[in-house]
Scaffold this motif. Sequence first.
Motif, PDB file in Angstrom:
ATOM      1  N   ILE A 210      70.802  46.369  30.891  1.00 62.73           N
ATOM      2  CA  ILE A 210      69.942  46.377  29.610  1.00 62.73           C
ATOM      3  C   ILE A 210      71.066  46.409  28.445  1.00 62.73           C
ATOM      4  O   ILE A 210      70.906  45.686  27.556  1.00 62.73           O
ATOM      5  N   GLU A 216      68.134  45.939  24.207  1.00 61.73           N
ATOM      6  CA  GLU A 216      67.346  47.121  23.421  1.00 61.73           C
ATOM      7  C   GLU A 216      66.186  47.155  22.729  1.00 61.73           C
ATOM      8  O   GLU A 216      65.276  48.020  22.310  1.00 61.73           O
ATOM      9  N   SER A 217      66.131  45.759  22.079  1.00 58.83           N
ATOM     10  CA  SER A 217      65.192  45.490  21.362  1.00 58.83           C
ATOM     11  C   SER A 217      63.595  45.466  22.063  1.00 58.83           C
ATOM     12  O   SER A 217      62.618  45.332  21.311  1.00 58.83           O
ATOM     13  N   TYR A 218      63.803  45.255  23.448  1.00 62.00           N
ATOM     14  CA  TYR A 218      62.481  45.248  24.042  1.00 62.00           C
ATOM     15  C   TYR A 218      62.184  46.664  24.721  1.00 62.00           C
ATOM     16  O   TYR A 218      61.744  46.847  25.739  1.00 62.00           O
ATOM     17  N   TYR A 219      62.467  47.591  23.735  1.00 62.38           N
ATOM     18  CA  TYR A 219      62.042  49.001  24.272  1.00 62.38           C
ATOM     19  C   TYR A 219      60.511  48.875  24.587  1.00 62.38           C
ATOM     20  O   TYR A 219      60.229  50.103  25.427  1.00 62.38           O
ATOM     21  N   LYS A 220      59.639  48.404  24.004  1.00 66.61           N
ATOM     22  CA  LYS A 220      58.108  48.481  24.460  1.00 66.61           C
ATOM     23  C   LYS A 220      57.986  48.270  25.995  1.00 66.61           C
ATOM     24  O   LYS A 220      57.303  48.692  26.554  1.00 66.61           O
ATOM     25  N   ILE A 222      60.641  47.938  28.292  1.00 65.27           N
ATOM     26  CA  ILE A 222      61.595  48.821  29.438  1.00 65.27           C
ATOM     27  C   ILE A 222      60.956  50.189  29.309  1.00 65.27           C
ATOM     28  O   ILE A 222      61.203  50.869  30.452  1.00 65.27           O
ATOM     29  N   PHE A 223      60.520  50.756  28.172  1.00 64.89           N
ATOM     30  CA  PHE A 223      60.020  52.165  28.333  1.00 64.89           C
ATOM     31  C   PHE A 223      58.413  52.144  28.884  1.00 64.89           C
ATOM     32  O   PHE A 223      57.649  52.503  28.249  1.00 64.89           O
TER      33      PHE A 223
END
Length: 261
Positions: A210, A216-220, A222-223
Motif C-alpha cells: 500500500i 493511501e487515497s484508496y482508503y475506502k 482498503i478499509f
Amino acid sequence: MDNSCAILVLGCDKNISVLNIFFDFLKKFWPNCKYPIYLGLEKSTVRYEGVSTLNSNEKQWAKRIKSYLMSLKEERVLIILDDFLPEAPVDFHKIETYIAYMKENQDIVTISLAEIYDKANFPSTYPGLMRRKSRGDYLLNMQVGLWNKSILCALLRDKETPWETELFGSIRARKYAKYQFLCIPSDQNSPYRYGRGWLLVRGCWNGNEIKRLGLESYYKDIFDGKDIIYKGFMHISFIQRVIRRLRIIYRKMLSRVGVYI
C-alpha cells in the motif's frame, strides 16, 4: 475491437474492493486497450467502462476459471489476477508481437510475461523470449501471461486450489513436451511490469505494498474489513510442506510412465 486475444482478469467476490484500484491502474498504464476485457467473479456484478463481467457459481477455484475460459470466443487469453497492478506503461506493441507469434505457431502454449526462476530456460527461436524445458517447474503458472485457451483448460482439474493448479498442472503439462512454453528472460523485460501480486496476501492487505504503490487515497477500498499486515505473509507448517512434496514426487513419478493426474 481486436478479437485476436481476450484479457481475463481473475477476481473474486471477497476481494472485490481491490478492483477499483486495479482498473484505475490499468486505465492509467494501458489506455485505449484494443482487446476485449473480461472480469471473472462469482455472483457480484460491477461496472467498469469497457469491461464485461463473467459470473460463475462454481465453488471450486479451478472449475470456476475453466468456466470463464470456456465462455470466451477468443482462443488466446491474457490472464491477469486482480492484484497484479501494472506499475508502468504497458508495452502493448510487444504484447501484440507475442500474440502474433501465437497466431502463427499453434505449438506455443503460453508466453509468461514474468521471469520463471527455476533455471529450466534456454533461448528460443523468438527474439527476447526463453523456452522452458519440458520438465521444468511452473510450466503452468498464474503470473501474467498469454495462453492457448484450449490447452490451458485441458491442464486444469476441477477440485484443485491455485497452488495445486500451478504445481500439479505443471507436471501434467509435461504431456505437451513437443509444444512450446515460453517466458521472458527477466522481469525487467516484461511488457507488463507489476509487483507479482503481493498487495493481497492470505486475505489481508499488505501494508508495505500500500505504501510502496501510494494507495493511501484508496482508503475506502482498503478499509473494507480486511486486516492490514506488514510481516508474516507466508506460513506453511512442516507437515504441510512434507505432504505437498510427497504429492509432487508421486505425480512426477507417474508422469515418467505417461500417466498424468
